[in-house]
Scaffold this active site. Structure first.
Site, PDB file in Angstrom:
ATOM      1  N   SER A 101       0.331  -1.429   0.160  1.00 55.25           N
ATOM      2  CA  SER A 101      -0.210   0.116   0.350  1.00 55.25           C
ATOM      3  C   SER A 101       1.107   1.432  -0.355  1.00 55.25           C
ATOM      4  O   SER A 101       1.884   1.268   0.075  1.00 55.25           O
ATOM      5  CB  SER A 101      -1.016   0.149   0.643  1.00 55.25           C
ATOM      6  OG  SER A 101      -1.676   0.990   1.431  1.00 55.25           O
ATOM      7  N   TYR A 123      -1.869   5.555  -4.539  1.00 55.06           N
ATOM      8  CA  TYR A 123      -2.992   6.138  -4.550  1.00 55.06           C
ATOM      9  C   TYR A 123      -2.485   7.464  -5.031  1.00 55.06           C
ATOM     10  O   TYR A 123      -1.785   7.754  -5.034  1.00 55.06           O
ATOM     11  CB  TYR A 123      -3.557   6.390  -2.827  1.00 55.06           C
ATOM     12  CG  TYR A 123      -4.174   6.089  -1.919  1.00 55.06           C
ATOM     13  CD1 TYR A 123      -5.855   5.967  -2.124  1.00 55.06           C
ATOM     14  CD2 TYR A 123      -3.583   5.135  -1.279  1.00 55.06           C
ATOM     15  CE1 TYR A 123      -6.877   4.995  -2.078  1.00 55.06           C
ATOM     16  CE2 TYR A 123      -4.690   3.989  -0.280  1.00 55.06           C
ATOM     17  CZ  TYR A 123      -5.623   4.247  -0.528  1.00 55.06           C
ATOM     18  OH  TYR A 123      -6.631   3.400   0.051  1.00 55.06           O
ATOM     19  N   THR A 149      -5.781   2.809  -6.932  1.00 58.58           N
ATOM     20  CA  THR A 149      -6.995   2.749  -6.380  1.00 58.58           C
ATOM     21  C   THR A 149      -7.771   4.248  -7.069  1.00 58.58           C
ATOM     22  O   THR A 149      -7.103   5.727  -6.825  1.00 58.58           O
ATOM     23  CB  THR A 149      -7.097   2.553  -5.071  1.00 58.58           C
ATOM     24  OG1 THR A 149      -6.033   2.120  -4.530  1.00 58.58           O
ATOM     25  CG2 THR A 149      -8.364   3.035  -4.062  1.00 58.58           C
ATOM     26  N   LYS A 231      -8.321  -0.078  -9.800  1.00 58.12           N
ATOM     27  CA  LYS A 231      -9.097  -0.866  -8.125  1.00 58.12           C
ATOM     28  C   LYS A 231      -9.943   0.011  -7.840  1.00 58.12           C
ATOM     29  O   LYS A 231     -10.036   1.207  -7.228  1.00 58.12           O
ATOM     30  CB  LYS A 231      -8.058  -1.085  -7.009  1.00 58.12           C
ATOM     31  CG  LYS A 231      -8.624  -1.676  -5.645  1.00 58.12           C
ATOM     32  CD  LYS A 231      -8.107  -1.991  -4.366  1.00 58.12           C
ATOM     33  CE  LYS A 231      -8.507  -2.527  -3.047  1.00 58.12           C
ATOM     34  NZ  LYS A 231      -9.566  -1.645  -2.538  1.00 58.12           N
ATOM     35  N   HIS A 255     -14.486  -0.791  -1.947  1.00 60.85           N
ATOM     36  CA  HIS A 255     -13.408  -1.484  -0.739  1.00 60.85           C
ATOM     37  C   HIS A 255     -13.750  -1.437   0.463  1.00 60.85           C
ATOM     38  O   HIS A 255     -13.886  -0.979   1.544  1.00 60.85           O
ATOM     39  CB  HIS A 255     -13.054   0.531  -0.657  1.00 60.85           C
ATOM     40  CG  HIS A 255     -12.270   1.291  -0.241  1.00 60.85           C
ATOM     41  ND1 HIS A 255     -11.143   2.035  -1.814  1.00 60.85           N
ATOM     42  CD2 HIS A 255     -10.744   1.672   0.858  1.00 60.85           C
ATOM     43  CE1 HIS A 255      -9.796   2.247  -0.337  1.00 60.85           C
ATOM     44  NE2 HIS A 255     -10.210   1.935   0.646  1.00 60.85           N
TER      45      HIS A 255
END
Length: 364
Positions: A101, A123, A149, A231, A255
């Site tokens: 992540s 992100y 994402t 995603k 999510h």
């Protein structure tokens, strides 16, 4: 798996347990993910030779021991001191890809040193220089895919976090962001607790860029030769646009019920997206998967595999790497058993099963 969650709940402080377990708003979508999976009904085949069942497959071009990848999740060190290093090591031993992540509490370079197949989740940040830097770091560390994402223009209203004034423990840091000017807001440590507010939500609002659009996806596609994954796709039109832009894979996901309250269950969105994509991109399901039967249903409805989130964190909380391995091995054992009973000697056969649901009747 429920036993592992119960064991984890006994070990974790209430606020951290709530951070992992909770969803947005009244948690309607969190509940819908589980309900939709439960209401999908498999129609098994019989008189098939299942003397030798294998769960092995390929995900995003890399071999995997089962059609499962560890979902991108923030701050593993909040659940266990060994953090992402433990989770990644267990995933390697089990043969499952691990997704690093952006909000990891350990660096992609350190995680890569554990070996195994890594994907990097990105992100979209206000600091575009940092976006480019993270991409290059992921490539240099040997990550096999880049996962953007796309469903967090801002964080959903997670009431449990707001009630607890949630902030991560002081020894946990978003190490990919820490120490840069990208952080105009406070790092979400316990020193920033504020009643009625989530420090994590405030931090992400400060650093995430809500202007992310298709032109940025096109730009990102040009920046890397890694497989590009989006995603957070739930609408078939978005899936079609992504494939037209050269996206290699989609994660059908709400999510984990943590963003839009009342969004469609991920498994309910999967068949229409599979029809539109028509094999032009891989599909992964993310949302509520917690047993081998869930995986089998996702395969039958058009997915190449699934992403598993919360169960992995519960395993991490119970026993570090050994706890994560316990979860992944359990999923593999369950899937292998259910495949045999359903008449599926391999993953390809599982994708030919028919699923019946009270919401729809569909077969893939």
């Amino acid at each position: 798996m429920a036993d592992i969650e119960t064991e984890a709940a006994k070990r974790l402080p209430d606020d951290i347990k709530g951070f992992v377990a909770s969803g947005a708003g009244r948690e309607l979508t969190l509940q819908a993910n589980r309900s939709a999976l439960d209401h999908a009904r498999l129609i098994p085949r019989v008189l098939v030779d299942v003397g030798d069942v294998t769960t092995a497959c390929t995900l995003l071009g890399a071999p995997a021991a089962l059609p499962v990848a560890v979902a991108p999740m923030a701050y593993h060190r909040a659940l266990h001191p060994d953090g992402e290093l433990a989770t990644a090591a267990a995933a390697r031993r089990t043969g499952a890809p691990f997704t690093v992540s952006t909000l990891s509490s350990q660096t992609v370079e350190d995680i890569a040193a554990t070996g195994g197949t890594l994907w990097f989740q990105l992100y979209w940040l206000k600091d575009r220089g940092l976006v480019a830097e993270l991409l290059r770091r992921a490539e240099a560390a040997g990550c096999r895919a880049l996962m953007l994402t796309v469903d967090v223009p801002r964080m959903g209203r997670r009431i449990a976090d707001m009630r607890s004034g949630f902030a991560v423990p002081p020894w946990v840091r978003p190490v990919h962001l820490h120490g840069r000017d990208v952080e105009p807001g406070p790092v979400p440590s316990q020193s920033h607790r504020r009643a009625g507010a989530s420090a994590v939500a405030e931090h992400t609002r400060a650093v995430f860029d809500p202007s992310l659009s298709w032109k940025d996806v096109a730009w990102l596609r040009e920046q890397t030769e890694l497989p590009l994954v989006l995603k957070g796709i739930l609408h078939p039109d978005d899936a079609a646009t992504a494939v037209d832009l050269g996206v290699d894979a989609l994660v059908v996901s709400n999510h984990g019920g943590r963003q839009l309250e009342g969004a469609i269950a991920a498994i309910d969105a999967l068949p229409d997206i599979a029809d539109v994509v028509a094999g032009r991109a891989e599909l992964l399901l993310d949302g509520g998967v917690s047993c081998g039967t869930d995986i089998l249903k996702a395969l039958a409805l058009g997915a190449s595999g699934v992403m598993v989130g919360r169960p992995v964190l519960w395993g991490l909380a119970t026993a570090g790497a050994a706890g994560v391995a316990r979860v992944l091995h359990l999923l593999k054992e369950e899937l292998e058993t259910e495949m045999a009973i359903a008449g599926c000697p391999n993953v390809a056969a599982a994708r030919r099963l028919v699923v019946q649901s009270q919401r729809r009747d569909t077969g893939h």
